[in-house]
Motif scaffolding. Structure first.
Motif, mmCIF file in Angstrom:
data_model
loop_
_atom_site.group_PDB
_atom_site.id
_atom_site.type_symbol
_atom_site.label_atom_id
_atom_site.label_comp_id
_atom_site.label_asym_id
_atom_site.label_seq_id
_atom_site.Cartn_x
_atom_site.Cartn_y
_atom_site.Cartn_z
ATOM 1 N N ALA A 126 25.205 0.249 -0.174
ATOM 2 C CA ALA A 126 26.573 0.143 -0.699
ATOM 3 C C ALA A 126 27.523 1.023 0.080
ATOM 4 O O ALA A 126 28.721 0.711 0.175
ATOM 5 N N TYR A 127 27.008 2.112 0.660
ATOM 6 C CA TYR A 127 27.843 3.035 1.433
ATOM 7 C C TYR A 127 26.947 4.023 2.166
ATOM 8 O O TYR A 127 25.751 4.148 1.877
ATOM 9 N N TYR A 128 27.534 4.707 3.111
ATOM 10 C CA TYR A 128 26.947 5.878 3.761
ATOM 11 C C TYR A 128 27.916 7.047 3.585
ATOM 12 O O TYR A 128 29.113 6.831 3.494
ATOM 13 N N PRO A 129 27.433 8.275 3.589
ATOM 14 C CA PRO A 129 26.036 8.677 3.553
ATOM 15 C C PRO A 129 25.373 8.300 2.232
ATOM 16 O O PRO A 129 26.022 8.269 1.182
ATOM 17 N N LEU A 130 24.077 8.015 2.286
ATOM 18 C CA LEU A 130 23.309 7.689 1.092
ATOM 19 C C LEU A 130 23.223 8.917 0.195
ATOM 20 O O LEU A 130 23.030 10.028 0.675
ATOM 21 N N ASP A 131 23.363 8.714 -1.109
ATOM 22 C CA ASP A 131 23.139 9.803 -2.045
ATOM 23 C C ASP A 131 22.227 9.337 -3.164
ATOM 24 O O ASP A 131 21.739 8.203 -3.151
ATOM 25 N N GLU A 132 21.995 10.192 -4.125
ATOM 26 C CA GLU A 132 21.046 9.887 -5.186
ATOM 27 C C GLU A 132 21.562 8.826 -6.161
ATOM 28 O O GLU A 132 20.778 8.301 -6.969
ATOM 29 N N ASP A 133 22.844 8.514 -6.101
ATOM 30 C CA ASP A 133 23.441 7.551 -7.028
ATOM 31 C C ASP A 133 23.759 6.208 -6.388
ATOM 32 O O ASP A 133 24.378 5.349 -7.026
ATOM 33 N N VAL A 134 23.340 5.998 -5.147
ATOM 34 C CA VAL A 134 23.653 4.748 -4.465
ATOM 35 C C VAL A 134 23.033 3.575 -5.230
ATOM 36 O O VAL A 134 21.945 3.680 -5.803
ATOM 37 N N HIS A 135 23.745 2.455 -5.254
ATOM 38 C CA HIS A 135 23.313 1.277 -6.000
ATOM 39 C C HIS A 135 21.942 0.801 -5.525
ATOM 40 O O HIS A 135 21.672 0.720 -4.336
ATOM 41 N N ALA A 136 21.065 0.498 -6.495
ATOM 42 C CA ALA A 136 19.711 0.053 -6.179
ATOM 43 C C ALA A 136 19.622 -1.462 -6.096
ATOM 44 O O ALA A 136 20.270 -2.177 -6.856
ATOM 45 N N ASP A 137 18.823 -1.941 -5.148
ATOM 46 C CA ASP A 137 18.518 -3.362 -4.998
ATOM 47 C C ASP A 137 17.072 -3.430 -4.526
ATOM 48 O O ASP A 137 16.788 -3.245 -3.344
ATOM 49 N N ILE A 138 16.159 -3.680 -5.459
ATOM 50 C CA ILE A 138 14.721 -3.514 -5.197
ATOM 51 C C ILE A 138 14.007 -4.860 -5.174
ATOM 52 O O ILE A 138 14.193 -5.678 -6.077
ATOM 53 N N SER A 139 13.176 -5.074 -4.139
ATOM 54 C CA SER A 139 12.416 -6.327 -4.051
ATOM 55 C C SER A 139 10.961 -6.102 -3.666
ATOM 56 O O SER A 139 10.261 -7.058 -3.353
ATOM 57 N N ASP A 140 10.487 -4.847 -3.661
ATOM 58 C CA ASP A 140 9.086 -4.596 -3.326
ATOM 59 C C ASP A 140 8.485 -3.619 -4.327
ATOM 60 O O ASP A 140 9.185 -2.820 -4.958
ATOM 61 N N ALA A 141 7.162 -3.678 -4.472
ATOM 62 C CA ALA A 141 6.464 -2.913 -5.498
ATOM 63 C C ALA A 141 6.494 -1.413 -5.239
ATOM 64 O O ALA A 141 6.548 -0.610 -6.179
ATOM 65 N N TYR A 142 6.450 -1.008 -3.968
ATOM 66 C CA TYR A 142 6.457 0.424 -3.674
ATOM 67 C C TYR A 142 7.794 1.047 -4.088
ATOM 68 O O TYR A 142 7.820 2.080 -4.772
ATOM 69 N N SER A 143 8.892 0.441 -3.657
ATOM 70 C CA SER A 143 10.199 0.976 -4.019
ATOM 71 C C SER A 143 10.377 1.007 -5.532
ATOM 72 O O SER A 143 10.906 1.968 -6.093
ATOM 73 N N LEU A 144 9.921 -0.047 -6.197
ATOM 74 C CA LEU A 144 10.006 -0.082 -7.652
ATOM 75 C C LEU A 144 9.199 1.042 -8.277
ATOM 76 O O LEU A 144 9.644 1.689 -9.237
ATOM 77 N N SER A 145 8.018 1.301 -7.738
ATOM 78 C CA SER A 145 7.190 2.369 -8.302
ATOM 79 C C SER A 145 7.888 3.717 -8.193
ATOM 80 O O SER A 145 7.804 4.549 -9.113
ATOM 81 N N LYS A 146 8.575 3.958 -7.101
ATOM 82 C CA LYS A 146 9.265 5.235 -6.931
ATOM 83 C C LYS A 146 10.471 5.340 -7.866
ATOM 84 O O LYS A 146 10.782 6.424 -8.388
ATOM 85 N N SER A 147 11.147 4.238 -8.083
ATOM 86 C CA SER A 147 12.250 4.242 -9.042
ATOM 87 C C SER A 147 11.743 4.532 -10.448
ATOM 88 O O SER A 147 12.335 5.324 -11.195
ATOM 89 N N VAL A 148 10.624 3.919 -10.822
ATOM 90 C CA VAL A 148 10.037 4.165 -12.139
ATOM 91 C C VAL A 148 9.539 5.607 -12.244
ATOM 92 O O VAL A 148 9.666 6.243 -13.302
ATOM 93 N N ASP A 149 8.970 6.148 -11.160
ATOM 94 C CA ASP A 149 8.537 7.547 -11.175
ATOM 95 C C ASP A 149 9.692 8.476 -11.529
ATOM 96 O O ASP A 149 9.514 9.462 -12.260
#
Length: 289
Positions: A126-149
């Motif tokens: 959504a923008y740079y620099p990336l920060d902890e609040d940048v909009h999420a768009d997830i399509s893989d299991a690894y990224s999803l697992s980290k978001s859930v963590d």
């Protein structure tokens, strides 16, 4: 805080973290599915972070937890295996620690927690620099697992009062390994555009871990990490014009300025990176010529 449990103690970051904690004067209990090389932990244990019994045994006399155990890439298992392993391990470690009154935990999240870098669709940040609040768009299991963590960290704080810091690691390697990754990225910069060509020297990764463990911060926090510059030896603005021309840039990025906002790491943990792949005049071009 005297004894730290490190899960994933035989992983690349895990081994370095155990070494760094021992050098800093901590006693370390290491937990790993196996050990391919000798560990410097004074109490190395073989066990599974998903097993309540294994984690309970590992928590004996432990004051704080560093949870690194995970399947670290979506290609290293089926989507079900990656997601179930990572989420179950993180929740189990935090739950067992919380129920035993442990008040400090640090977990390994990832720059991929917002989903864009590994997304199978042609999306951009959504923008740079990336920060902890940048909009999420997830399509893989690894990224999803980290978001859930990261959500599990918030739950552990609300349920058991465990203060948890989730460190969003970018590419973390030794200096020598980073030069190899940089050479590949220079050949095709588009491969790292969606993560802003971010990296972190392994030594700084260990420093960030220790800073998080020693931080007096309360609550649950997600903290982005990166070196102060980008991996590729080219001006940041030049790369953005070529490989991310539609992404808004929220502040000036002169020279090789990093595209990850690390102000939270500085303000919350007192952490700033010390190491650059470009230090001492050693550029990628010089190393690969």
């Amino acid at each position: 805080m005297r004894r730290v449990l490190v899960t994933g103690a035989d992983g690349s970051i895990g081994r370095a973290a155990v070494d760094g904690l021992r050098a800093a004067g901590y006693d370390v209990t290491g937990l790993s599915l196996r050990y391919d090389q000798a560990s410097t932990a004074d109490r190395p244990l073989v066990g599974d972070a998903r097993s309540s019994a294994d984690v309970v045994a590992a928590l004996d006399e432990v004051d704080a937890v560093l949870h690194l155990a995970a399947i670290p890439h979506p290609s290293l298992g089926t989507p079900e295996e990656v997601f179930e392993n990572n989420v179950a391990a993180t929740f189990n470690v935090l739950a067992q620690a919380g129920q035993r009154g442990i008040r400090r935990a640090v977990i390994a999240s990832s720059i991929n927690a917002f989903g864009v870098p590994m997304n199978v669709n042609p999306v951009v940040p959504a923008y740079y620099p990336l920060d902890e609040d940048v909009h999420a768009d997830i399509s893989d299991a690894y990224s999803l697992s980290k978001s859930v963590d990261e959500q599990s960290a918030r739950m552990a704080w609300r349920r058991w009062g465990t203060n948890v810091i989730a460190l969003r690691f970018p590419l973390v390697k030794t200096r020598e390994q980073l030069f190899k990754f940089a050479a590949n990225a220079e050949r095709d910069p588009s491969t790292m555009a969606r993560e802003g060509w971010a990296y972190l020297d392994l030594r700084d990764g260990v420093r960030a871990i220790i800073a998080a463990l020693e931080s007096p911060a309360t609550g649950a926090h997600v903290v982005g990490l990166a070196a102060d510059d980008i991996l590729i030896d080219r001006p940041t603005n030049e790369l953005l014009r070529e490989y991310a021309p539609t992404v808004p840039v929220r502040r000036p990025v002169p020279g090789r300025t990093a595209l990850v906002d690390t102000s939270r790491a500085r303000d919350l943990l007192g952490f700033t990176p010390h190491y650059s792949i470009h230090e001492d005049g050693q550029t990628v071009s010089a190393m690969t010529s």
